[in-house]
Design a protein around this motif. Sequence first.
Motif, PDB file in Angstrom:
ATOM      1  N   VAL A  40       0.840  -1.206   0.000  1.00 32.43           N
ATOM      2  CA  VAL A  40       0.000   0.000   0.000  1.00 32.43           C
ATOM      3  C   VAL A  40       0.867   1.244   0.000  1.00 32.43           C
ATOM      4  N   GLU A  41       1.949   1.211   0.789  1.00 31.08           N
ATOM      5  CA  GLU A  41       2.841   2.368   0.867  1.00 31.08           C
ATOM      6  C   GLU A  41       3.526   2.629  -0.470  1.00 31.08           C
ATOM      7  N   ARG A  42       3.893   1.556  -1.167  1.00 32.16           N
ATOM      8  CA  ARG A  42       4.607   1.720  -2.443  1.00 32.16           C
ATOM      9  C   ARG A  42       3.661   2.017  -3.606  1.00 32.16           C
ATOM     10  N   MET A  43       2.512   1.331  -3.634  1.00 38.28           N
ATOM     11  CA  MET A  43       1.655   1.366  -4.817  1.00 38.28           C
ATOM     12  C   MET A  43       0.415   2.246  -4.644  1.00 38.28           C
ATOM     13  N   GLY A  44       0.030   2.501  -3.403  1.00 39.41           N
ATOM     14  CA  GLY A  44      -1.199   3.251  -3.176  1.00 39.41           C
ATOM     15  C   GLY A  44      -2.359   2.307  -2.912  1.00 39.41           C
ATOM     16  N   ASP A  45      -3.285   2.746  -2.069  1.00 38.06           N
ATOM     17  CA  ASP A  45      -4.365   1.847  -1.668  1.00 38.06           C
ATOM     18  C   ASP A  45      -5.323   1.521  -2.815  1.00 38.06           C
ATOM     19  N   GLU A  46      -5.564   2.472  -3.720  1.00 36.31           N
ATOM     20  CA  GLU A  46      -6.515   2.224  -4.805  1.00 36.31           C
ATOM     21  C   GLU A  46      -6.018   1.122  -5.741  1.00 36.31           C
ATOM     22  N   LEU A  47      -4.732   1.161  -6.066  1.00 34.50           N
ATOM     23  CA  LEU A  47      -4.177   0.152  -6.965  1.00 34.50           C
ATOM     24  C   LEU A  47      -4.168  -1.220  -6.297  1.00 34.50           C
ATOM     25  N   VAL A  48      -3.817  -1.259  -5.011  1.00 33.42           N
ATOM     26  CA  VAL A  48      -3.814  -2.534  -4.282  1.00 33.42           C
ATOM     27  C   VAL A  48      -5.222  -3.111  -4.213  1.00 33.42           C
ATOM     28  N   LEU A  49      -6.215  -2.265  -3.995  1.00 34.16           N
ATOM     29  CA  LEU A  49      -7.605  -2.728  -3.964  1.00 34.16           C
ATOM     30  C   LEU A  49      -8.024  -3.296  -5.320  1.00 34.16           C
ATOM     31  N   ALA A  50      -7.562  -2.660  -6.385  1.00 35.56           N
ATOM     32  CA  ALA A  50      -7.895  -3.153  -7.723  1.00 35.56           C
ATOM     33  C   ALA A  50      -7.305  -4.539  -7.950  1.00 35.56           C
ATOM     34  N   VAL A  51      -6.072  -4.752  -7.490  1.00 36.11           N
ATOM     35  CA  VAL A  51      -5.434  -6.065  -7.647  1.00 36.11           C
ATOM     36  C   VAL A  51      -6.189  -7.113  -6.831  1.00 36.11           C
ATOM     37  N   ILE A  52      -6.564  -6.760  -5.602  1.00 37.79           N
ATOM     38  CA  ILE A  52      -7.321  -7.696  -4.763  1.00 37.79           C
ATOM     39  C   ILE A  52      -8.653  -8.035  -5.427  1.00 37.79           C
ATOM     40  N   TYR A  95      -3.327  -0.523 -14.537  1.00 34.05           N
ATOM     41  CA  TYR A  95      -3.470  -1.946 -14.232  1.00 34.05           C
ATOM     42  C   TYR A  95      -4.571  -2.590 -15.068  1.00 34.05           C
ATOM     43  N   ARG A  96      -5.689  -1.901 -15.212  1.00 30.86           N
ATOM     44  CA  ARG A  96      -6.792  -2.459 -15.998  1.00 30.86           C
ATOM     45  C   ARG A  96      -6.437  -2.550 -17.478  1.00 30.86           C
ATOM     46  N   ARG A  97      -5.549  -1.659 -17.905  1.00 32.04           N
ATOM     47  CA  ARG A  97      -5.163  -1.681 -19.312  1.00 32.04           C
ATOM     48  C   ARG A  97      -4.236  -2.861 -19.614  1.00 32.04           C
ATOM     49  N   VAL A  98      -3.270  -3.106 -18.723  1.00 34.31           N
ATOM     50  CA  VAL A  98      -2.310  -4.182 -18.993  1.00 34.31           C
ATOM     51  C   VAL A  98      -2.770  -5.526 -18.437  1.00 34.31           C
ATOM     52  N   CYS A  99      -3.641  -5.494 -17.431  1.00 32.96           N
ATOM     53  CA  CYS A  99      -4.170  -6.735 -16.850  1.00 32.96           C
ATOM     54  C   CYS A  99      -5.681  -6.598 -16.715  1.00 32.96           C
ATOM     55  N   PRO A 100      -6.417  -6.749 -17.801  1.00 36.47           N
ATOM     56  CA  PRO A 100      -7.876  -6.566 -17.739  1.00 36.47           C
ATOM     57  C   PRO A 100      -8.503  -7.469 -16.686  1.00 36.47           C
ATOM     58  N   ILE A 101      -9.308  -6.877 -15.832  1.00 35.56           N
ATOM     59  CA  ILE A 101      -9.965  -7.656 -14.787  1.00 35.56           C
ATOM     60  C   ILE A 101     -10.988  -8.581 -15.417  1.00 35.56           C
ATOM     61  N   GLY A 102     -10.904  -9.853 -15.090  1.00 33.76           N
ATOM     62  CA  GLY A 102     -11.845 -10.832 -15.627  1.00 33.76           C
ATOM     63  C   GLY A 102     -11.417 -11.395 -16.960  1.00 33.76           C
ATOM     64  N   GLY A 103     -10.339 -10.869 -17.542  1.00 34.28           N
ATOM     65  CA  GLY A 103      -9.879 -11.370 -18.827  1.00 34.28           C
ATOM     66  C   GLY A 103      -9.504 -12.835 -18.719  1.00 34.28           C
ATOM     67  N   GLY A 104     -10.073 -13.681 -19.560  1.00 34.50           N
ATOM     68  CA  GLY A 104      -9.763 -15.100 -19.510  1.00 34.50           C
ATOM     69  C   GLY A 104     -10.769 -15.901 -18.728  1.00 34.50           C
ATOM     70  N   ARG A 105     -11.663 -15.223 -17.964  1.00 32.08           N
ATOM     71  CA  ARG A 105     -12.623 -15.987 -17.175  1.00 32.08           C
ATOM     72  C   ARG A 105     -13.678 -16.644 -18.052  1.00 32.08           C
ATOM     73  N   ASN A 106     -14.034 -16.019 -19.201  1.00 34.20           N
ATOM     74  CA  ASN A 106     -15.107 -16.533 -20.042  1.00 34.20           C
ATOM     75  C   ASN A 106     -14.603 -17.305 -21.259  1.00 34.20           C
ATOM     76  N   LEU A 107     -13.316 -17.626 -21.243  1.00 38.75           N
ATOM     77  CA  LEU A 107     -12.785 -18.389 -22.369  1.00 38.75           C
ATOM     78  C   LEU A 107     -13.377 -19.790 -22.369  1.00 38.75           C
ATOM     79  N   ARG A 108     -13.743 -20.275 -23.553  1.00 36.16           N
ATOM     80  CA  ARG A 108     -14.305 -21.621 -23.693  1.00 36.16           C
ATOM     81  C   ARG A 108     -13.401 -22.452 -24.589  1.00 36.16           C
ATOM     82  N   VAL A 109     -13.308 -23.726 -24.298  1.00 34.97           N
ATOM     83  CA  VAL A 109     -12.504 -24.629 -25.118  1.00 34.97           C
ATOM     84  C   VAL A 109     -13.377 -25.137 -26.253  1.00 34.97           C
TER      85      VAL A 109
END
Length: 223
Positions: free
Chosen positions: A140-152, A184-198
């Motif tokens: 949190v000290e290094r990255m900021g609370d908002e970014l850490v919350l987004a990762v969580i 973070y959302r640009r380089v690591c889209p949240i949920g990206g890959g969750r709806n992939l189907r084989v």
Amino acid sequence: MADTYIKIWDTYESYFEPLSAAEVGRLVLAMMKYKSSGTEPELIGNERYVWPAIKRDLIKDAEYIEGKRISGKAGGESKRKQNEANASKTKLEKEKEKEKDKISSSSCDETTTTKPIEDVFRENIGKLGATGQKALAEYVERMGDELVLAVIGKCSDLGGSTWAYVRKALDEAESLGCKTVDDYRRVCPIGGGRNLRVSREMPSDGDWLKNATHRRPLIKKDA
């Protein structure tokens, strides 16, 4: 200069009674002069016989007054020193209170910053031990609370349930140079890959289940 005085004790009545008025007058004047200047009087009448007793009383009275003066001066000096000590102590206590308030305020700020994130972690991910709490506070000290919350939040969406999982995601965000939630959302889209189907390629001859009814059954040959 304070006014001085002489004491005429009740017992002096027995001293004065045998004397004439003139002798009593000379004796009283001698007392006043001795008290003010310490000059020994030259008495010529019967009063000279009474003088030693009165002189003794004058000396005792002077010693008593001097003792009170010294005691009062010492008491005043002691009181002055005590007042100075109390003032110094009060000043020191006020400084300690200010320092304590600063520490308390700083502690409150830290709690406000990290505790909600810990709660979010426990609600969305799971348990968080003492080591994890300390490490989370450092992120949190290094990255900021908002970014850490987004990762969580992303880890929760992806089913992460351990601190190790979240820590790996935080390290990834740092290594990618993410400074804001948008980064973070640009380089690591949240949920990206969750709806992939084989998907599997269909056979070229159409519906193989449908054609299966036209296949020749397998017949076991007799040995």
